[in-house]
Scaffold this motif. Structure first.
Motif, short mmCIF file in Angstrom:
data_model
loop_
_atom_site.label_atom_id
_atom_site.label_comp_id
_atom_site.label_asym_id
_atom_site.label_seq_id
_atom_site.Cartn_x
_atom_site.Cartn_y
_atom_site.Cartn_z
N VAL A 1 0.87 -1.18 0.00
CA VAL A 1 0.00 0.00 0.00
C VAL A 1 0.90 1.22 0.00
O VAL A 1 1.73 1.40 0.89
N LEU A 2 0.75 2.08 -1.01
CA LEU A 2 1.55 3.29 -1.13
C LEU A 2 0.64 4.51 -1.10
O LEU A 2 -0.39 4.54 -1.79
N GLY B 1 3.20 -13.25 4.94
CA GLY B 1 4.40 -12.97 4.16
C GLY B 1 4.75 -11.51 4.23
O GLY B 1 4.17 -10.73 5.00
N ARG B 2 5.71 -11.11 3.43
CA ARG B 2 6.18 -9.73 3.41
C ARG B 2 5.09 -8.79 2.91
O ARG B 2 4.43 -9.06 1.91
N ALA B 3 4.90 -7.68 3.59
CA ALA B 3 3.93 -6.67 3.18
C ALA B 3 4.53 -5.30 3.46
O ALA B 3 5.28 -5.12 4.43
N VAL B 4 4.17 -4.34 2.62
CA VAL B 4 4.76 -2.99 2.73
C VAL B 4 3.66 -1.94 2.77
O VAL B 4 2.72 -1.97 1.97
N PHE B 5 3.80 -1.02 3.72
CA PHE B 5 2.97 0.18 3.79
C PHE B 5 3.93 1.36 3.79
O PHE B 5 4.81 1.44 4.64
N ALA B 6 3.78 2.27 2.83
CA ALA B 6 4.70 3.40 2.73
C ALA B 6 3.94 4.66 2.33
O ALA B 6 3.02 4.60 1.51
N MET C 1 5.95 10.51 12.57
CA MET C 1 5.65 9.93 13.88
C MET C 1 4.49 8.95 13.79
O MET C 1 4.50 7.89 14.42
N LEU C 2 3.48 9.32 13.03
CA LEU C 2 2.33 8.44 12.85
C LEU C 2 2.76 7.08 12.31
O LEU C 2 2.37 6.03 12.84
N VAL C 3 3.58 7.09 11.26
CA VAL C 3 3.99 5.82 10.65
C VAL C 3 4.92 5.04 11.58
O VAL C 3 4.89 3.82 11.60
N LYS C 4 5.71 5.74 12.37
CA LYS C 4 6.49 5.05 13.40
C LYS C 4 5.57 4.31 14.36
O LYS C 4 5.79 3.14 14.70
N ASN C 5 4.51 4.97 14.80
CA ASN C 5 3.54 4.32 15.67
C ASN C 5 2.89 3.12 14.98
O ASN C 5 2.72 2.05 15.59
N LEU C 6 2.51 3.31 13.74
CA LEU C 6 1.89 2.22 12.99
C LEU C 6 2.82 1.02 12.88
O LEU C 6 2.39 -0.13 12.98
N ALA C 7 4.10 1.29 12.65
CA ALA C 7 5.08 0.21 12.51
C ALA C 7 5.16 -0.62 13.78
O ALA C 7 5.23 -1.85 13.74
N ALA D 1 6.55 -0.72 7.55
CA ALA D 1 5.82 0.53 7.42
C ALA D 1 6.84 1.67 7.53
O ALA D 1 7.53 1.79 8.54
N VAL D 2 6.93 2.48 6.48
CA VAL D 2 7.95 3.54 6.43
C VAL D 2 7.39 4.77 5.74
O VAL D 2 6.36 4.73 5.07
#
Length: 243
Positions: A78-79, A131-136, A165-171, A183-184
């Motif tokens: 998800v981008l 498996g591997r999943a990416v949120f960016a 900060m939000l994405v840090k929390n999500l990660a 998540a980055v």
């Protein structure tokens, strides 16, 4: 030798913009990608082949929820390629604290921080668990507090810092349920789009990227990241940027 089977499912929010459109196109060109859901406000992002357009309004949670329901899961990537530097009326960014206004700050936070947060709320449950999943999400180097040496651009800087900060929390939260997820936030460089057009003077030609070049670099960075990198802010060249 046959290439990899097209199995990956991806979603790009903001696919009608320069970088978002390039990200969607680059993903659609990959042999291992089966479909790319390309979202825009009017639902008029490029379509055909692997590209499947959908509509969403970044400031309407119900439309985001409906879009995610329509896409369904599991998703491998998800981008979020949305963002605003100037206000809708063309003013900004602020050069001094004297130009600050509640309305201007609210407008940029709505687009740069709150909108991506609501996308995460409804899209993260769709990420693959097995498996591997990416949120960016696209952020910016100027959203780094540690790297801020010039000041100014108050609402934009603050809204991107909040996104980081939000994405840090999500990660941190995502790691509990999706151990292989990443998540980055990403800094795409200075890209030749409408967002940066008024601010390109003085940018060296070799440092002004086309959307396609930036998108390719960002996808390459995402390919190299591991769950241990989750929560970070990374530049187009793979360098970690401190918060």
């Amino acid at each position: 030798m046959n290439g990899p089977s097209p199995v990956l499912r991806c979603a790009v929010f903001g696919a009608s913009g320069g970088i978002g459109g390039a990200l969607a196109a680059a993903l659609a060109a990959r042999a291992d990608v089966a479909e790319v859901h390309a979202g825009s406000r009017r639902g008029d992002a490029p379509c055909g082949g692997k590209l499947k357009p959908f509509a969403f309004d970044l400031q309407d949670e119900a439309s985001i929820a409906a879009a995610c329901t329509g896409i369904g899961g599991p998703l491998d990537m998800v981008l979020i390629a949305t963002g605003r530097l100037t206000r809708a009326d063309g003013t900004g960014p602020e050069k001094s604290y004297r130009a600050l206004s509640a309305e201007g700050m609210a407008e940029l936070f709505a687009v740069n921080t709150i909108g991506p947060a609501l996308i995460a709320k409804h899209a993260l449950p769709l990420l693959r668990r097995d498996g591997r999943a990416v949120f960016a999400a696209l952020s910016a180097r100027v959203g780094s507090i540690a790297d801020n040496r010039l000041g100014g651009w108050h609402a934009y800087r603050a809204s991107k810092a909040a996104l980081n900060m939000l994405v840090k929390n999500l990660a941190l939260e995502l790691a509990r349920t999706h151990p292989q997820a990443i998540a980055v936030t990403l800094h795409p460089g200075t890209v030749d789009t409408g967002l940066s057009a008024p601010f390109q003077r003085g940018v060296a030609a070799e440092k002004l990227f086309t959307p396609a070049l930036s998108a390719g670099a960002l996808l390459g960075v995402l390919e190299r990241l591991t769950p241990g990198d989750s929560g970070g802010l990374f530049a187009w060249d793979g360098a970690a940027i401190p918060f």
